[in-house]
Each structure stands twice: as C-alpha cells, then as structure tokens.
Design a protein around this motif. Structure first.
Motif, PDB file in Angstrom:
ATOM      1  N   PRO A 156      44.741  90.313  66.569  1.00 17.41           N
ATOM      2  CA  PRO A 156      44.359  91.152  65.656  1.00 17.41           C
ATOM      3  C   PRO A 156      43.317  90.717  64.732  1.00 17.41           C
ATOM      4  N   ALA A 157      42.141  90.484  65.619  1.00 20.28           N
ATOM      5  CA  ALA A 157      40.894  90.007  64.727  1.00 20.28           C
ATOM      6  C   ALA A 157      39.662  90.034  65.493  1.00 20.28           C
ATOM      7  N   PRO A 158      38.426  90.222  65.019  1.00 21.57           N
ATOM      8  CA  PRO A 158      37.240  90.105  65.944  1.00 21.57           C
ATOM      9  C   PRO A 158      37.335  88.848  66.316  1.00 21.57           C
ATOM     10  N   VAL A 159      36.669  88.906  67.961  1.00 20.21           N
ATOM     11  CA  VAL A 159      36.742  87.529  68.570  1.00 20.21           C
ATOM     12  C   VAL A 159      35.413  87.702  69.577  1.00 20.21           C
ATOM     13  N   ASP A 160      34.465  86.356  69.280  1.00 18.17           N
ATOM     14  CA  ASP A 160      33.173  86.594  69.930  1.00 18.17           C
ATOM     15  C   ASP A 160      33.418  86.160  71.461  1.00 18.17           C
ATOM     16  N   CYS A 213      37.116 106.213  84.221  1.00 18.52           N
ATOM     17  CA  CYS A 213      36.271 106.578  83.164  1.00 18.52           C
ATOM     18  C   CYS A 213      35.264 105.446  82.596  1.00 18.52           C
ATOM     19  N   ARG A 214      33.847 105.645  82.576  1.00 23.01           N
ATOM     20  CA  ARG A 214      33.018 104.683  82.104  1.00 23.01           C
ATOM     21  C   ARG A 214      32.805 104.455  80.627  1.00 23.01           C
ATOM     22  N   ASP A 215      33.023 105.546  80.058  1.00 23.86           N
ATOM     23  CA  ASP A 215      32.693 105.688  78.541  1.00 23.86           C
ATOM     24  C   ASP A 215      33.975 106.231  77.712  1.00 23.86           C
ATOM     25  N   TYR A 216      34.649 105.241  77.104  1.00 23.18           N
ATOM     26  CA  TYR A 216      35.818 105.652  76.206  1.00 23.18           C
ATOM     27  C   TYR A 216      36.089 104.687  75.263  1.00 23.18           C
ATOM     28  N   VAL A 217      37.182 105.007  74.366  1.00 21.53           N
ATOM     29  CA  VAL A 217      37.589 104.308  73.295  1.00 21.53           C
ATOM     30  C   VAL A 217      38.916 104.073  73.243  1.00 21.53           C
ATOM     31  N   ALA A 218      39.604 103.049  73.116  1.00 16.53           N
ATOM     32  CA  ALA A 218      41.064 102.942  73.117  1.00 16.53           C
ATOM     33  C   ALA A 218      41.289 102.511  71.796  1.00 16.53           C
ATOM     34  N   LEU A 219      42.027 103.269  70.807  1.00 20.57           N
ATOM     35  CA  LEU A 219      42.293 103.550  69.600  1.00 20.57           C
ATOM     36  C   LEU A 219      43.667 102.954  69.242  1.00 20.57           C
ATOM     37  N   LEU A 220      43.793 101.541  68.770  1.00 20.09           N
ATOM     38  CA  LEU A 220      45.154 101.263  68.369  1.00 20.09           C
ATOM     39  C   LEU A 220      45.395 101.804  67.102  1.00 20.09           C
ATOM     40  N   ALA A 221      46.499 102.260  66.959  1.00 20.81           N
ATOM     41  CA  ALA A 221      46.466 103.259  65.762  1.00 20.81           C
ATOM     42  C   ALA A 221      48.159 103.108  65.088  1.00 20.81           C
ATOM     43  N   GLY A 222      48.585 101.805  65.093  1.00 24.21           N
ATOM     44  CA  GLY A 222      49.996 101.465  64.425  1.00 24.21           C
ATOM     45  C   GLY A 222      49.730 101.121  62.925  1.00 24.21           C
ATOM     46  N   ASP A 223      49.943 100.075  62.772  1.00 26.36           N
ATOM     47  CA  ASP A 223      49.796  99.669  61.304  1.00 26.36           C
ATOM     48  C   ASP A 223      48.526  99.568  60.617  1.00 26.36           C
ATOM     49  N   ARG A 224      47.280  99.063  61.621  1.00 25.27           N
ATOM     50  CA  ARG A 224      45.970  99.091  61.201  1.00 25.27           C
ATOM     51  C   ARG A 224      45.278  99.885  62.411  1.00 25.27           C
ATOM     52  N   LEU A 225      44.177 100.366  62.175  1.00 26.04           N
ATOM     53  CA  LEU A 225      43.090 100.990  63.111  1.00 26.04           C
ATOM     54  C   LEU A 225      42.444  99.833  63.566  1.00 26.04           C
ATOM     55  N   GLY A 226      42.215  99.887  65.092  1.00 22.37           N
ATOM     56  CA  GLY A 226      41.222  99.005  65.930  1.00 22.37           C
ATOM     57  C   GLY A 226      40.775  99.589  66.876  1.00 22.37           C
ATOM     58  N   ALA A 227      39.781  99.474  67.309  1.00 29.03           N
ATOM     59  CA  ALA A 227      38.984 100.188  68.756  1.00 29.03           C
ATOM     60  C   ALA A 227      38.451  99.350  69.682  1.00 29.03           C
ATOM     61  N   LEU A 236      32.300  96.243  74.748  1.00 30.19           N
ATOM     62  CA  LEU A 236      31.501  95.740  73.856  1.00 30.19           C
ATOM     63  C   LEU A 236      32.278  94.932  72.876  1.00 30.19           C
ATOM     64  N   ARG A 237      31.550  93.859  72.534  1.00 30.37           N
ATOM     65  CA  ARG A 237      31.937  93.109  71.566  1.00 30.37           C
ATOM     66  C   ARG A 237      31.215  92.963  70.106  1.00 30.37           C
ATOM     67  N   GLY A 238      29.825  92.557  70.454  1.00 28.94           N
ATOM     68  CA  GLY A 238      28.806  92.286  69.459  1.00 28.94           C
ATOM     69  C   GLY A 238      28.840  90.889  69.081  1.00 28.94           C
ATOM     70  N   ARG A 239      27.886  90.457  68.086  1.00 31.37           N
ATOM     71  CA  ARG A 239      27.526  89.015  68.070  1.00 31.37           C
ATOM     72  C   ARG A 239      28.930  88.178  67.407  1.00 31.37           C
ATOM     73  N   GLY A 241      32.149  89.876  67.695  1.00 27.39           N
ATOM     74  CA  GLY A 241      33.268  90.359  68.078  1.00 27.39           C
ATOM     75  C   GLY A 241      33.589  91.557  67.210  1.00 27.39           C
ATOM     76  N   GLY A 242      32.722  92.120  66.343  1.00 29.89           N
ATOM     77  CA  GLY A 242      33.137  93.135  65.503  1.00 29.89           C
ATOM     78  C   GLY A 242      33.079  94.466  65.636  1.00 29.89           C
ATOM     79  N   VAL A 243      32.730  95.024  67.226  1.00 31.34           N
ATOM     80  CA  VAL A 243      32.306  96.164  67.458  1.00 31.34           C
ATOM     81  C   VAL A 243      33.518  97.199  67.062  1.00 31.34           C
ATOM     82  N   GLY A 244      34.770  96.774  67.459  1.00 33.31           N
ATOM     83  CA  GLY A 244      35.822  97.631  67.207  1.00 33.31           C
ATOM     84  C   GLY A 244      36.493  97.656  66.002  1.00 33.31           C
TER      85      GLY A 244
END
Length: 406
Positions: A156-160, A213-227, A236-239, A241-244
């Motif tokens: 449960p953290a951004p990862v590059d 499906c080629r364009d989608y978001v998986a939204l983890l929605a338990g104790d904290r939101l993450g995408a 997608l990750r970003g520099r 790993g913070g995209v979600g």
C-alpha cells in the motif's frame, strides 16, 4: 542472463516464441506450433525437442498410445510443464499478509494468510514477518526455495519501476515497502514489487471485470482509496509510482481525503451512534462501537435498515464524486470497485451511478463491482509473477544448463 552461444539468435528467438505459446496452449503438436508461432516444421520440431530437454515441456503419449487410433503415423504431442518451477504472489497490506505459492501456470499449491498488528509495523518487523511467512508457505507447499522462479508483491504505497517507494512525511510508505525488492531477491531470481491497487488492476485485466478492456481503473475501496490505472492497455505508474495515489482528493469537495468506502461507512455510523441520531429500533443502537465496520453497515443497508441506507447513500455520493474525477483525469471505459468491501458494495455502486454529475462533458465511465473479492491483490501478484516468469524462464534455464556444462 546469458544465452547458450551454440543456440544462435534465431534458435533462441524460436525457443522463446514456442515456450510462450506452450505456456497456455494445453497439449499441442508441431503443426499447432507452426500455425500459432509462424515457424517452419523443422524449427518447430527442434524447438520442442530443446524445450523437452530443458525440462520445460513434457512429451505426451501420442494419439495411438492414448487410445485415440488414427490411420498413419501419429503426431507427437507436447505440453508445458508447470511443475518445472514455482511462483510466489504476495499481498503485503497494512493489516494483513497473504503469500500464495503456485506452479508456473498459476495453480495454487498453498496460501498462507496472517493478520498484522501494530507490533509488525516497523520496517524491521515487516521485513521479518514477510520472510518468515514466505518460508512457512513454501514448507507447507512442500517445495524448496531453490525452485522459485519469480515473485511479485503488492504494497500500500506508490512504487516506481525499480520497486522503490518515495519518502513519506510520516514514513508510512517506507514502512509498507521496506526495501522489498532487495529483501526478496534472496528468494527468487526475478522480483517485482508494485502498488497494491496496480496489482488489482492487473488481476481485473487478467481474469476479472476488465478482461478485453484497454482503458479502466481498478479502485481499491476498503480502508483507503487507491487506484490502478490502465490506459491504452498499459499500466500507468508515473515517475515515483504515484499515478494511483489519492492525495488530490484532500482538495475535492465532498470527498476530502483518501479514506476508503468501508472506512467512511464505519465512521459515519459511529457518528450517528454517538449523536443518538438513529431510529429507535435500529440495530446500530445495540451494536458495540468496536463491532461496527463497513461490512456490517452494508449488510444492514441490504436488509433495509433506514439508518444504514442513509449511510450507504452518502457513501454512494462520495463514490460518484471520486469516479467523476477519475473519469475526467483518465477517460476510462470502466471503473471497477475492487477489494474486500466489493462483496457487499452493489447498493453503493447503484447509488453512485445515479449520483454521477451530468456535466462531466466526457461520457461517464461504466461502474461495476469486482468479483475477485479480497483475493484481488494476491491474484494480481500471481499474474505479475507469471508475466515475469514467461519473459525470463528460458534465459534462466539456459544459464543453468551452461553452468552445469561448464
């Protein structure tokens, strides 16, 4: 890993292609390889023979030996050998740890689950408990660590791209990902560490609500939101790993934070209990606060409890706001509500669909509930480990063969 120099580039490429085909093909013949991979008959025969020699394919009884008599010479039949190696899929959450041991085809041999407490929250403690649980899982599966080919872990953290998490103001991300890429390299030749929501997206695309499906978001929605965000078929990750990451929702009206849907349902239920703002016959009146969680609220809402329905409607409105922002940022075809809470969240998703703002300009994404439940992250980790293995197993086996010959 170096290749056997006697193979030549063309042969190495054909072995890669044939092994990749065989991984999911079931039983097949050289003619099937020719059609699927586009190689000549001689190349198909040589490649299958080489892969049998490496122990990555099994030669099966031919049609006549298997009792399926045919005129003429029976074709030789082959199949991938999933027992040639082992994969590890790990969901290293904030409060739980799951380690799945599988064969190379992803068939589970053993799954080890453990609840984590505050005593496991330091970097050293998390490293220790993860290693101990991996060792226990392998022992109970009856396999040695030397057979592990690839490992994938979700945190449960951004990862590059290198498996590293950035610094967090309170140190939370570093505790959740305590240099796991380095730690787990002792357990597998190939290691991948990912954000847990990203692995949820991998699972949904491989076996869940986003197949095809080629364009989608998986939204983890338990104790904290993450995408986990997939655009044009690419995760997608970003520099860093913070995209979600959902930090931007601190500044979104009527969301104001990354608290998950289950957490919000619980907090709003506790607020009603504290204020006494409940119907006289509400089950929440007689429920101890320590026993109130998001799942209970959703179960009561599904049973028609008016107070729980009020909370569910409020959570649905929040989800609609979250989805509208994700829709405007990433333009997904589909948003999949995933994670442990997804088992009871259908009513909230129905409410959110109705509450989506009409002024989004872009078409609103479809909202669906995942069917993978609380296994979604470990399923994604298994799929991630299998992808690593499919891309690297041949190199590993050839290197081991070279080392033996030397």
């Amino acid at each position: 890993m170096p290749r056997n120099p006697s193979d030549g580039a063309a042969r190495a490429a054909s072995l890669d292609a044939v092994l990749d085909y065989a991984w999911t093909a079931g039983d097949f013949t050289a003619a099937d390889v020719m059609d699927a991979v586009g190689v000549t008959r001689s190349t198909a025969i040589e490649a299958t023979a080489a892969l049998v020699g490496l122990g990555l394919l099994d030669e099966l009884p031919n049609a006549r030996d298997a009792g399926d008599y045919r005129m003429g010479r029976p074709a030789r039949r082959f199949a991938f050998r999933p027992g040639a190696g082992i994969l590890l899929g790990i969901d290293a959450g904030r409060t739980h740890l799951t380690v799945a041991v599988t064969d190379l085809a992803g068939t589970r041999l053993h799954t080890e689950r453990r609840d984590l407490s505050d005593a496991d929250d330091t970097r050293a403690d998390r490293r220790r408990v993860i290693v101990r649980t991996i060792g226990s899982a392998l022992r109970k599966a009856g396999v040695g660590r030397e057979r592990v080919v690839a490992l994938c872990a979700g945190v449960p953290a951004p990862v590059d791209r290198q498996g590293v998490s950035p610094r967090h103001p309170s140190g939370f991300w570093e505790r959740m990902n305590p240099d796991l890429t380095e730690l787990l390299a002792a357990w597998a030749p190939f290691v991948r560490v990912e954000n847990d929501a990203s692995l949820a997206a991998v699972a949904e695309g491989a076996m869940g609500a986003a197949v095809g499906c080629r364009d989608y978001v998986a939204l983890l929605a338990g104790d904290r939101l993450g995408a986990g965000v997939v655009v044009d078929g690419h995760l997608l990750r970003g520099r860093h790993g913070g995209v979600g990451e959902m930090l931007a929702f601190d500044h979104v009206h009527d969301v104001e934070g990354a608290s998950g849907l289950g957490h919000r349902a619980r907090e709003w239920a506790l607020d009603l209990i504290e204020r006494g703002d409940l119907a006289a016959d509400s089950p929440l009146r007689t429920t101890a606060p320590a026993e109130v969680d998001g799942r209970l609220v959703l179960e009561l809402a599904a049973a028609g409890d008016p107070d729980a329905l009020r909370i569910a409607a409020r959570v649905g409105a929040t989800l609609a706001r979250v989805v509208s922002v994700l829709g405007s940022m990433f333009d997904p075809q589909r948003v999949i509500v995933s994670g442990a809470i997804s088992a009871g969240i259908g009513m909230i998703v129905d409410t959110a669909r109705e509450a989506l703002p009409a002024d989004m300009h872009l078409p609103a994404p479809e909202m669906v509930v995942s069917q993978l439940g609380d296994e979604v992250v470990v399923d994604g980790a298994i799929a991630g480990a299998m992808d690593l293995a499919r891309r690297n197993t041949l190199d590993l086996w050839l290197a081991r063969q070279n080392a033996t010959e030397d």
